[in-house]
Design a protein around this motif. Structure first.
Motif, PDB file in Angstrom:
ATOM      1  N   GLY A  87      59.516  -0.152  55.322  1.00 30.18           N
ATOM      2  CA  GLY A  87      59.236   0.929  54.396  1.00 30.18           C
ATOM      3  C   GLY A  87      57.778   1.211  54.148  1.00 30.18           C
ATOM      4  N   GLY A  88      56.913   0.827  55.057  1.00 30.82           N
ATOM      5  CA  GLY A  88      55.495   1.126  54.891  1.00 30.82           C
ATOM      6  C   GLY A  88      55.041   2.177  55.874  1.00 30.82           C
ATOM      7  N   THR A  89      53.743   2.295  56.027  1.00 30.64           N
ATOM      8  CA  THR A  89      53.173   3.268  56.957  1.00 30.64           C
ATOM      9  C   THR A  89      53.682   3.077  58.370  1.00 30.64           C
ATOM     10  N   THR A 117      59.860   5.283  54.422  1.00 31.11           N
ATOM     11  CA  THR A 117      58.649   5.249  53.614  1.00 31.11           C
ATOM     12  C   THR A 117      58.919   5.379  52.116  1.00 31.11           C
ATOM     13  N   GLY A 118      60.088   5.871  51.739  1.00 36.95           N
ATOM     14  CA  GLY A 118      60.391   6.033  50.316  1.00 36.95           C
ATOM     15  C   GLY A 118      61.190   4.904  49.715  1.00 36.95           C
ATOM     16  N   SER A 119      61.538   3.914  50.505  1.00 41.79           N
ATOM     17  CA  SER A 119      62.340   2.793  49.998  1.00 41.79           C
ATOM     18  C   SER A 119      61.493   1.853  49.153  1.00 41.79           C
ATOM     19  N   THR A 120      62.160   0.993  48.405  1.00 39.47           N
ATOM     20  CA  THR A 120      61.478   0.006  47.563  1.00 39.47           C
ATOM     21  C   THR A 120      61.627  -1.373  48.181  1.00 39.47           C
ATOM     22  N   ILE A 121      60.507  -2.067  48.365  1.00 37.46           N
ATOM     23  CA  ILE A 121      60.488  -3.385  48.993  1.00 37.46           C
ATOM     24  C   ILE A 121      60.449  -4.465  47.915  1.00 37.46           C
ATOM     25  N   LEU A 134      51.968  -0.198  51.833  1.00 35.27           N
ATOM     26  CA  LEU A 134      53.220  -0.332  51.085  1.00 35.27           C
ATOM     27  C   LEU A 134      53.076   0.394  49.752  1.00 35.27           C
ATOM     28  N   TRP A 135      53.892   1.407  49.545  1.00 34.11           N
ATOM     29  CA  TRP A 135      53.762   2.212  48.335  1.00 34.11           C
ATOM     30  C   TRP A 135      54.573   1.662  47.173  1.00 34.11           C
ATOM     31  N   LYS A 136      55.705   1.070  47.451  1.00 33.97           N
ATOM     32  CA  LYS A 136      56.567   0.527  46.390  1.00 33.97           C
ATOM     33  C   LYS A 136      57.028  -0.849  46.817  1.00 33.97           C
ATOM     34  N   ALA A 137      56.267  -1.866  46.460  1.00 37.07           N
ATOM     35  CA  ALA A 137      56.583  -3.238  46.841  1.00 37.07           C
ATOM     36  C   ALA A 137      56.372  -4.163  45.656  1.00 37.07           C
ATOM     37  N   PHE A 138      57.307  -5.094  45.472  1.00 36.05           N
ATOM     38  CA  PHE A 138      57.272  -5.989  44.319  1.00 36.05           C
ATOM     39  C   PHE A 138      57.693  -7.393  44.743  1.00 36.05           C
ATOM     40  N   ASN A 139      57.195  -8.376  44.009  1.00 39.14           N
ATOM     41  CA  ASN A 139      57.646  -9.751  44.187  1.00 39.14           C
ATOM     42  C   ASN A 139      58.937  -9.947  43.380  1.00 39.14           C
ATOM     43  N   PHE A 140      60.013 -10.259  44.056  1.00 39.56           N
ATOM     44  CA  PHE A 140      61.296 -10.460  43.389  1.00 39.56           C
ATOM     45  C   PHE A 140      61.557 -11.930  43.088  1.00 39.56           C
ATOM     46  N   GLY A 147      54.605  11.188  71.920  1.00 39.43           N
ATOM     47  CA  GLY A 147      53.532  11.162  70.941  1.00 39.43           C
ATOM     48  C   GLY A 147      53.942  11.540  69.533  1.00 39.43           C
ATOM     49  N   ASN A 148      55.193  11.939  69.341  1.00 40.61           N
ATOM     50  CA  ASN A 148      55.689  12.321  68.014  1.00 40.61           C
ATOM     51  C   ASN A 148      56.307  11.098  67.336  1.00 40.61           C
ATOM     52  N   THR A 149      55.794  10.739  66.168  1.00 40.70           N
ATOM     53  CA  THR A 149      56.306   9.558  65.460  1.00 40.70           C
ATOM     54  C   THR A 149      57.091   9.905  64.204  1.00 40.70           C
ATOM     55  N   ASP A 150      57.310  11.193  63.949  1.00 36.21           N
ATOM     56  CA  ASP A 150      58.025  11.604  62.736  1.00 36.21           C
ATOM     57  C   ASP A 150      59.474  11.157  62.802  1.00 36.21           C
ATOM     58  N   GLN A 151      59.956  10.559  61.714  1.00 37.68           N
ATOM     59  CA  GLN A 151      61.324  10.031  61.672  1.00 37.68           C
ATOM     60  C   GLN A 151      62.260  10.870  60.816  1.00 37.68           C
ATOM     61  N   HIS A 152      61.755  11.770  60.026  1.00 39.65           N
ATOM     62  CA  HIS A 152      62.549  12.374  58.959  1.00 39.65           C
ATOM     63  C   HIS A 152      63.303  13.605  59.445  1.00 39.65           C
ATOM     64  N   VAL A 153      64.633  13.522  59.436  1.00 38.22           N
ATOM     65  CA  VAL A 153      65.445  14.665  59.829  1.00 38.22           C
ATOM     66  C   VAL A 153      65.522  15.685  58.702  1.00 38.22           C
ATOM     67  N   THR A 154      65.386  15.213  57.460  1.00 38.25           N
ATOM     68  CA  THR A 154      65.336  16.097  56.297  1.00 38.25           C
ATOM     69  C   THR A 154      64.318  15.539  55.325  1.00 38.25           C
ATOM     70  N   GLY A 155      63.994  16.323  54.312  1.00 39.34           N
ATOM     71  CA  GLY A 155      63.020  15.870  53.330  1.00 39.34           C
ATOM     72  C   GLY A 155      63.480  14.677  52.526  1.00 39.34           C
ATOM     73  N   LYS A 156      64.802  14.510  52.378  1.00 35.48           N
ATOM     74  CA  LYS A 156      65.305  13.403  51.575  1.00 35.48           C
ATOM     75  C   LYS A 156      65.638  12.161  52.400  1.00 35.48           C
ATOM     76  N   ALA A 157      65.430  12.231  53.709  1.00 35.00           N
ATOM     77  CA  ALA A 157      65.767  11.095  54.573  1.00 35.00           C
ATOM     78  C   ALA A 157      64.596  10.148  54.710  1.00 35.00           C
ATOM     79  N   ASP A 158      64.105   9.625  53.582  1.00 32.53           N
ATOM     80  CA  ASP A 158      62.945   8.741  53.629  1.00 32.53           C
ATOM     81  C   ASP A 158      63.225   7.368  53.050  1.00 32.53           C
ATOM     82  N   GLY A 159      64.495   7.092  52.747  1.00 36.71           N
ATOM     83  CA  GLY A 159      64.850   5.794  52.189  1.00 36.71           C
ATOM     84  C   GLY A 159      64.776   5.714  50.687  1.00 36.71           C
ATOM     85  N   LYS A 160      64.445   6.819  50.009  1.00 36.04           N
ATOM     86  CA  LYS A 160      64.321   6.791  48.559  1.00 36.04           C
ATOM     87  C   LYS A 160      65.640   6.374  47.912  1.00 36.04           C
ATOM     88  N   GLY A 161      65.542   5.452  46.944  1.00 34.44           N
ATOM     89  CA  GLY A 161      66.716   4.965  46.245  1.00 34.44           C
ATOM     90  C   GLY A 161      67.357   3.751  46.880  1.00 34.44           C
TER      91      GLY A 161
END
Length: 582
Positions: free
Chosen positions: A198-200, A205-209, A168-174, A137-151
């Motif tokens: 990189g969505g919900t 979750t921190g990556s850019t699409i 989708l928090w950071k998504a753009f048409n390329f 029942g645990n869906t958390d993926q983050h081993v650390t606070g910075k392990a979210d795909g940011k950058g």
């Protein structure tokens, strides 16, 4: 790693999908090209050859007749590609006989395929964040606070993405190949895929699409639409004149689509690989050998098969030794094109989950190369109990027993720390989730046993001893090992990535080479199931025989990008793409 690839069938396919037109041999075997779908032909010139001189020879011979059949020209940086729309037999014959033509293939349809899924809890994130097969029942993926795909930039090569979807928090048409329909996702496939990266509904979750639309409102495209989209990504990645900067990219390309074997598309994927881009692709949903399809067959890509909630290999999933890793793909809930959620099944759903885990890993240490990320995905994967019998069957022979594990952690250390004893071999084992450092002296034994342990409930102790307790305070790398985390050490003074491998400490160099206690891994080079000989054979088949996939030296031609990527104007691109909607 065990090598049991049945590559002969792949070579047989290759021999029928491309014609190498060497003028001195007089090869004019037009019938040996791939099947004609009335979409035209893609011509690939020899490396370093100019399309201008080729065009002049064709115009001298055919005049305006040749110009009327040209529908697009692009450069990948190493080769020029020319698209001809349904050329007359005499034109095609002359093209194949031309001294500068390396290869030609008919443009084939490409498509995404998925099936409506059944109602299920959102199980995929729960499954990949643990070794055990019983969901907790645990869906958390983050081993650390910075392990979210940011950058990390994720390019979704698909049917478009609803970039305004709330998940989708950071998504753009390329980029959008089609000028007669908008960049929106009218089909619904690309949005579902993007949110699983990189969505919900995905890990990173921190990556850019970035949406790269190469499939139309019916989920259809072609060799040319896929090539155009990939070429735009390659141009973006390599736009810096300083090729050394390529090592600073954190770029992942996701291709949840399938088509006939295409040397041109495969060559483009190899170029992305050489530009430090991680390409993750779906194995395909034909229930057939993945080695018979592009991009699934490509050794420069991470090819992903699919499983269901019971850890069974999905019946629809392509299989075989071209598959690198398995991930959840059946009854997967993710974003819909209409702004809500929907359940789909397919290897298209499995591939973005692997890309998301890769992004989480990469965001923890920006200095990692794409090849180190790839290796760590495979080294840290889970061995599924009971899969050996299934995957060893006649139907699925060669499919590797590697299941995606999402809790991959990287912490900083130095090689000097290991030399001095500040970090011991036991520390490396504890960090990887083992309460014993008992060695396993055969690589084949370790490849199975190290992960087989993880799959049993008896191994699910809550904590392990503290590791790295002798590190200086400046390093700050104290931690308590957890059997549900696979921790590796990034060595800032050598650039290596060090992980526990049972028989040894496995160090992956930036170029992808694997050393086991200082001894180079002589088995496979890329980190999947391919042997070095098989990789070489594949590269020769697509015209890249001089490339070594492990080399990561930007300064010479046998491991870097061949010159600057040149693109024609947007107007010319739009004119050439108008006719290739698949």
């Amino acid at each position: 790693m065990m090598i049991h690839r049945r590559f002969c069938s792949l070579l047989a396919v290759v021999s029928n999908l491309v014609i190498y037109a060497e003028a001195e041999l007089g090869l004019t075997l037009i019938d040996s090209l791939t099947a004609d779908h009335n979409l035209g032909v893609v011509i690939r010139l020899d490396k370093g050859k100019s399309g201008d001189s080729f065009k002049e020879r064709m115009k001298n011979k055919f005049g305006d007749k040749y110009d009327m059949q040209v529908r697009g020209v692009m450069s990948t940086g190493s080769q020029e590609l020319i698209a001809l729309e349904s050329p007359d037999t005499d034109v095609l014959q002359s093209v194949l006989e031309d001294i500068d033509v390396a290869a030609a293939e008919y443009i084939s349809p490409y498509a995404s395929k998925f099936e409506p899924g059944g109602a299920q809890p959102i199980w995929h994130l729960d499954r990949i964040n643990q070794r055990d097969q019983s969901l907790d029942g645990n869906t958390d993926q983050h081993v650390t606070g910075k392990a979210d795909g940011k950058g990390v930039d994720i390019y979704v090569v698909d049917s478009g993405v609803n970039v305004k979807h709330s998940s989708l928090w950071k998504a753009f048409n390329f980029y959008n190949v089609f000028t007669d329909e908008g960049a929106e996702d009218y089909y619904g496939h690309g949005t579902h895929v993007a949110a699983l990266v990189g969505g919900t509904f995905g890990p990173a979750t921190g990556s850019t699409i970035y949406s790269v639309k190469v499939l139309d409102k019916n989920g259809s495209g072609s060799t040319l639409t896929v090539l155009t989209g990939l070429n735009r990504i390659l141009a973006k990645v390599t736009e810096s004149k300083n090729l050394d900067n390529l090592s600073k990219n954190q770029v992942i390309v996701v291709m949840s689509l399938t088509g006939s074997p295409s040397p041109a598309v495969d060559a483009m994927i190899v170029q992305l690989y050489l530009a430090n881009v991680l390409v993750v692709v779906a194995a395909g949903n034909q229930g057939a050998n993945a080695c018979a399809y592009t991009p699934a067959r490509n050794p420069a890509a991470v090819t992903v098969g699919a499983s269901n909630i019971n850890d069974e290999y999905a019946s629809y999933s392509n299989f075989g030794s071209c598959v690198d890793i398995i991930a959840p793909g059946t009854d997967i809930t993710s974003a819909s094109k209409d702004g809500v959620s929907v359940v789909y099944s397919g290897t298209s759903m499995a591939a973005p989950l692997v890309a998301g885990v890769a992004a989480m890993l990469w965001s923890q240490e920006k200095e990692l190369s794409a090849r180190q990320v790839r290796r760590n995905l495979l080294i840290g994967s889970t061995y599924i109990n009971g899969y050996d019998y299934l995957l060893g069957s006649t139907a699925l022979q060669g499919t590797p027993n590697r299941f995606l594990f999402g809790r991959l952690e990287v912490i900083d250390a130095t090689f000097a720390d290991f030399e001095s004893g500040a970090v011991s071999f036991d520390d490396v084992a504890f960090a990887a989730g083992f309460d014993t450092a008992e060695p396993m002296y055969l690589w084949e034994v370790w490849a199975a046993e190290r992960r087989k342990r993880y799959g049993s409930q008896s191994e699910q102790a809550s904590t392990l001893p503290t590791f790295g307790s002798n590190l200086g305070t400046a390093s700050g790398n104290l931690g308590t090992a957890d059997k549900n985390t696979f921790t590796s050490f990034y060595l800032s003074d050598t650039g290596g990535l060090l992980s526990y491998a049972g028989i040894a400490a496995a160090e992956v160099e930036p170029n992808g080479n694997l050393n086991l206690n200082g001894v180079n891994d002589h088995l496979d080079l890329v980190g999947g199931s391919l042997s070095s000989i098989e990789i070489t054979q594949f590269l020769y088949s697509i015209g890249y025989g001089e490339i070594q996939l492990t080399l990561y030296d930007q300064s010479n031609d046998d491991g870097g990008i061949f010159g600057k990527v040149m693109l024609q104007s947007d107007d010319d691109f739009e004119a050439s793409r108008r006719r290739y909607r698949g």
